[in-house]
Design a protein around this motif. Structure first.
Motif, PDB file in Angstrom:
ATOM      1  N   ALA A  73      21.408 -31.376  11.195  1.00  0.00           N
ATOM      2  CA  ALA A  73      21.960 -30.062  10.819  1.00  0.00           C
ATOM      3  C   ALA A  73      22.605 -29.401  12.037  1.00  0.00           C
ATOM      4  N   ASP A  74      21.955 -29.495  13.187  1.00  0.00           N
ATOM      5  CA  ASP A  74      22.498 -28.918  14.424  1.00  0.00           C
ATOM      6  C   ASP A  74      23.812 -29.584  14.811  1.00  0.00           C
ATOM      7  N   LYS A  75      23.833 -30.904  14.678  1.00  0.00           N
ATOM      8  CA  LYS A  75      25.054 -31.647  15.034  1.00  0.00           C
ATOM      9  C   LYS A  75      26.201 -31.251  14.109  1.00  0.00           C
ATOM     10  N   LEU A  76      25.897 -31.046  12.824  1.00  0.00           N
ATOM     11  CA  LEU A  76      26.951 -30.706  11.865  1.00  0.00           C
ATOM     12  C   LEU A  76      27.417 -29.260  12.066  1.00  0.00           C
ATOM     13  N   LYS A  77      26.477 -28.405  12.443  1.00  0.00           N
ATOM     14  CA  LYS A  77      26.793 -26.986  12.676  1.00  0.00           C
ATOM     15  C   LYS A  77      27.852 -26.846  13.770  1.00  0.00           C
ATOM     16  N   ALA A  78      27.785 -27.741  14.729  1.00  0.00           N
ATOM     17  CA  ALA A  78      28.726 -27.690  15.847  1.00  0.00           C
ATOM     18  C   ALA A  78      30.140 -28.058  15.391  1.00  0.00           C
ATOM     19  N   TYR A  79      30.248 -28.639  14.203  1.00  0.00           N
ATOM     20  CA  TYR A  79      31.558 -29.140  13.761  1.00  0.00           C
ATOM     21  C   TYR A  79      32.156 -28.349  12.610  1.00  0.00           C
ATOM     22  N   THR A  80      31.314 -27.886  11.697  1.00  0.00           N
ATOM     23  CA  THR A  80      31.846 -27.285  10.475  1.00  0.00           C
ATOM     24  C   THR A  80      31.315 -25.861  10.265  1.00  0.00           C
ATOM     25  N   GLN A  86      30.908 -24.817   7.258  1.00  0.00           N
ATOM     26  CA  GLN A  86      30.288 -24.860   5.930  1.00  0.00           C
ATOM     27  C   GLN A  86      28.776 -24.603   6.023  1.00  0.00           C
ATOM     28  N   ASP A  87      28.228 -24.017   4.982  1.00  0.00           N
ATOM     29  CA  ASP A  87      26.774 -23.805   4.917  1.00  0.00           C
ATOM     30  C   ASP A  87      26.046 -25.147   4.911  1.00  0.00           C
ATOM     31  N   ILE A  88      24.973 -25.231   5.681  1.00  0.00           N
ATOM     32  CA  ILE A  88      24.198 -26.487   5.713  1.00  0.00           C
ATOM     33  C   ILE A  88      22.764 -26.174   5.297  1.00  0.00           C
ATOM     34  N   ARG A  89      22.210 -26.994   4.440  1.00  0.00           N
ATOM     35  CA  ARG A  89      20.818 -26.834   4.023  1.00  0.00           C
ATOM     36  C   ARG A  89      20.111 -28.192   4.111  1.00  0.00           C
ATOM     37  N   ILE A  90      18.786 -28.097   4.204  1.00  0.00           N
ATOM     38  CA  ILE A  90      17.959 -29.306   4.349  1.00  0.00           C
ATOM     39  C   ILE A  90      16.990 -29.398   3.171  1.00  0.00           C
ATOM     40  N   ALA A  91      16.754 -30.597   2.681  1.00  0.00           N
ATOM     41  CA  ALA A  91      15.701 -30.802   1.666  1.00  0.00           C
ATOM     42  C   ALA A  91      14.872 -32.020   2.081  1.00  0.00           C
ATOM     43  N   ILE A  92      13.561 -31.833   2.126  1.00  0.00           N
ATOM     44  CA  ILE A  92      12.689 -32.945   2.560  1.00  0.00           C
ATOM     45  C   ILE A  92      11.597 -33.173   1.509  1.00  0.00           C
ATOM     46  N   PRO A  93      11.735 -34.215   0.695  1.00  0.00           N
ATOM     47  CA  PRO A  93      10.678 -34.458  -0.307  1.00  0.00           C
ATOM     48  C   PRO A  93       9.355 -34.893   0.326  1.00  0.00           C
ATOM     49  N   GLY A  94       9.391 -35.429   1.547  1.00  0.00           N
ATOM     50  CA  GLY A  94       8.173 -35.780   2.286  1.00  0.00           C
ATOM     51  C   GLY A  94       7.202 -36.636   1.493  1.00  0.00           C
ATOM     52  N   HIS A  95       5.919 -36.205   1.509  1.00  0.00           N
ATOM     53  CA  HIS A  95       4.883 -37.044   0.889  1.00  0.00           C
ATOM     54  C   HIS A  95       4.910 -37.027  -0.635  1.00  0.00           C
ATOM     55  N   THR A  96       5.768 -36.194  -1.230  1.00  0.00           N
ATOM     56  CA  THR A  96       5.888 -36.310  -2.700  1.00  0.00           C
ATOM     57  C   THR A  96       6.365 -37.727  -3.040  1.00  0.00           C
ATOM     58  N   GLN A  97       7.055 -38.370  -2.070  1.00  0.00           N
ATOM     59  CA  GLN A  97       7.559 -39.734  -2.304  1.00  0.00           C
ATOM     60  C   GLN A  97       6.427 -40.752  -2.463  1.00  0.00           C
ATOM     61  N   ARG A  98       5.238 -40.365  -2.039  1.00  0.00           N
ATOM     62  CA  ARG A  98       4.085 -41.273  -2.202  1.00  0.00           C
ATOM     63  C   ARG A  98       3.171 -40.817  -3.332  1.00  0.00           C
ATOM     64  N   GLY A  99       3.564 -39.728  -4.013  1.00  0.00           N
ATOM     65  CA  GLY A  99       2.635 -39.134  -4.968  1.00  0.00           C
ATOM     66  C   GLY A  99       2.972 -39.377  -6.420  1.00  0.00           C
ATOM     67  N   GLY A 100       2.095 -38.890  -7.283  1.00  0.00           N
ATOM     68  CA  GLY A 100       2.318 -38.966  -8.726  1.00  0.00           C
ATOM     69  C   GLY A 100       2.047 -40.348  -9.290  1.00  0.00           C
ATOM     70  N   SER A 101       2.494 -40.505 -10.509  1.00  0.00           N
ATOM     71  CA  SER A 101       2.218 -41.724 -11.279  1.00  0.00           C
ATOM     72  C   SER A 101       3.180 -42.851 -10.907  1.00  0.00           C
ATOM     73  N   PRO A 102       2.707 -44.113 -10.900  1.00  0.00           N
ATOM     74  CA  PRO A 102       3.655 -45.202 -10.633  1.00  0.00           C
ATOM     75  C   PRO A 102       4.683 -45.331 -11.753  1.00  0.00           C
ATOM     76  N   CYS A 103       5.905 -45.686 -11.406  1.00  0.00           N
ATOM     77  CA  CYS A 103       6.949 -45.873 -12.425  1.00  0.00           C
ATOM     78  C   CYS A 103       6.646 -47.170 -13.200  1.00  0.00           C
ATOM     79  N   PRO A 104       7.214 -47.329 -14.384  1.00  0.00           N
ATOM     80  CA  PRO A 104       6.933 -48.536 -15.175  1.00  0.00           C
ATOM     81  C   PRO A 104       7.205 -49.839 -14.413  1.00  0.00           C
ATOM     82  N   TYR A 105       8.280 -49.877 -13.615  1.00  0.00           N
ATOM     83  CA  TYR A 105       8.579 -51.103 -12.856  1.00  0.00           C
ATOM     84  C   TYR A 105       7.377 -51.465 -11.973  1.00  0.00           C
ATOM     85  N   ASP A 106       6.844 -50.471 -11.272  1.00  0.00           N
ATOM     86  CA  ASP A 106       5.702 -50.747 -10.389  1.00  0.00           C
ATOM     87  C   ASP A 106       4.456 -51.145 -11.177  1.00  0.00           C
TER      88      ASP A 106
END
Ligand code: F6P
Length: 357
Positions: A263-270, A272-292
């Motif tokens: 974000a800092d590197k992009l701020k130096a160039y543009t 435009q508004d910059i925002r961050i989204a980090i799903p973090g440990h939600t990526q390890r949570g919840g129910s396994p998908c049918p494939y798994d």
């Protein structure tokens, strides 16, 4: 009477319970009498003789349940030959527990480091079967690990949700996705979610190329840009430094994570508004998908078959559309990286996705 030990080791993922269920169901089908011992918190339970004797009902209704009913912990392989804080010899104590319970086999559900320890225990004379867990999909020797597809689903959903808000506000969004050493989740979720830029550790980026990708979006009247960035994404300048210097820079990085640095590197160039989204440990949570759930059930069945054949010292793997097994010694100590020359990267580039290279 067959006596099997089971443990879940390392970072958790969605399909650990589904895999244990698969192993247990297979064993109950293939053997007349089975006792299953579940060690609590991974190798720690094996070291400390901390276990529960499991009943068939413990494995019912858990195919949909994320996390692990046994608990997990990280026990780094490089510290296996060092005693615990209270002076316990780790390898010796694990062997003792195995012998004390008169186990015929130990099933280890774990990723790269855990399978290295599984191989060590196998070399020490225990009968071990490994099952390939990790959301990162970086275990060498298998095309697919259980947990990966479920994590890709969640990371993709994050990018999907970001798409609409990014478009409404004409913003640049950086979505940080798990994977310190490898970029499998970022690559797959990035393509599935229609990201414009995908940055992964295996393809060090040139920030000017990232700027170019943003300009290209603006020129084609697309007001927003989505970057899918792996936790371990690295710039070309840093990647080219000698190992020691690189380590020093990464360790002293003042940013909370890669998304903030980007974000800092992009701020130096543009402007435009910059925002961050980090799903973090939600990526390890919840129910396994049918494939798994399917993959885990198949892995479990294969593990039970290997135990029936007394074919130990193996890691169950998925190779060329088949569930099979390879020696634990073959996988130990190796990581499966994204190959920058793979077709999937070329195809993504054909679609106009920038990898910042
Ligand atoms: O290995 C799985 C993983 O989720 C990585 O993708 C991530 O970098 C790491 O574990 C996070 O570890 P912890 O749960 O210890 O914060």
């Amino acid at each position: 009477m067959l006596r099997v030990g089971m443990l879940t080791s390392g970072g958790d993922c969605q399909a650990l319970n589904a895999t244990m269920r698969g192993v247990a169901k297979g064993l109950y089908e293939l053997f007349d009498e089975v006792e299953i011992y579940g060690f609590l918190e991974g190798y720690k339970g094996l070291m400390r003789n901390n276990y529960i004797k499991m009943k068939p009902s413990d494995f019912s209704g858990i195919i949909t349940k994320g996390g692990t009913i046994l608990g997990s912990s990280r026990q780094p392989f490089k510290l296996m030959n060092e005693p615990t804080e209270d002076g316990l010899d780790k390898v010796k104590s694990m062997k003792e527990t195995y012998k004390k319970l008169k186990l015929d086999c130990l099933c280890v559900l774990g990723g790269n480091g855990s399978q290295k320890t599984a191989n060590l225990l196998s070399e020490e004379g225990l009968n071990v079967i490994g099952l390939p867990k990790t959301i990162d999909n970086d275990l060498w020797g298998t095309d697919m690990t259980f947990g990966f597809q479920s994590a890709v689903d969640i990371a993709t959903n994050t990018i999907d949700c970001i798409h609409t808000t990014a478009a409404s506000h004409n913003r640049i969004f950086i979505v940080e996705i798990m994977g310190h050493k490898v970029g499998w989740i970022t690559l797959h979720a990035g393509i599935a979610g229609g990201a414009d830029v995908i940055l992964i550790p295996e393809i060090p980026y040139d920030i000017k190329k990232v700027y170019e990708a943003i300009d290209k979006r603006t020129e084609s009247k697309k007001g927003f840009t989505i970057l899918a960035v792996a936790e371990g994404a690295i710039s070309k300048e840093v990647a080219e430094l000698p190992k020691k210097k690189r380590k020093e820079i990464l360790e002293n990085n003042p940013y909370p994570s890669v998304a903030y640095e980007m974000a800092d590197k992009l701020k130096a160039y543009t402007n435009q508004d910059i925002r961050i989204a980090i799903p973090g440990h939600t990526q390890r949570g919840g129910s396994p998908c049918p494939y798994d759930r399917v993959l885990s059930s198949r892995f479990g069945a294969k593990a039970a078959e290997l135990i029936k054949k007394k074919d130990f010292g193996k890691l169950v793997v998925y190779l060329n559309n088949q569930v099979t097994a390879i020696p634990l010694s073959e996988t130990a100590g190796k990581l499966k990286y994204v190959n920058p020359d793979d077709d999937i990267i070329k195809e993504a580039k054909t679609l106009g996705i920038s990898f910042g290279d």
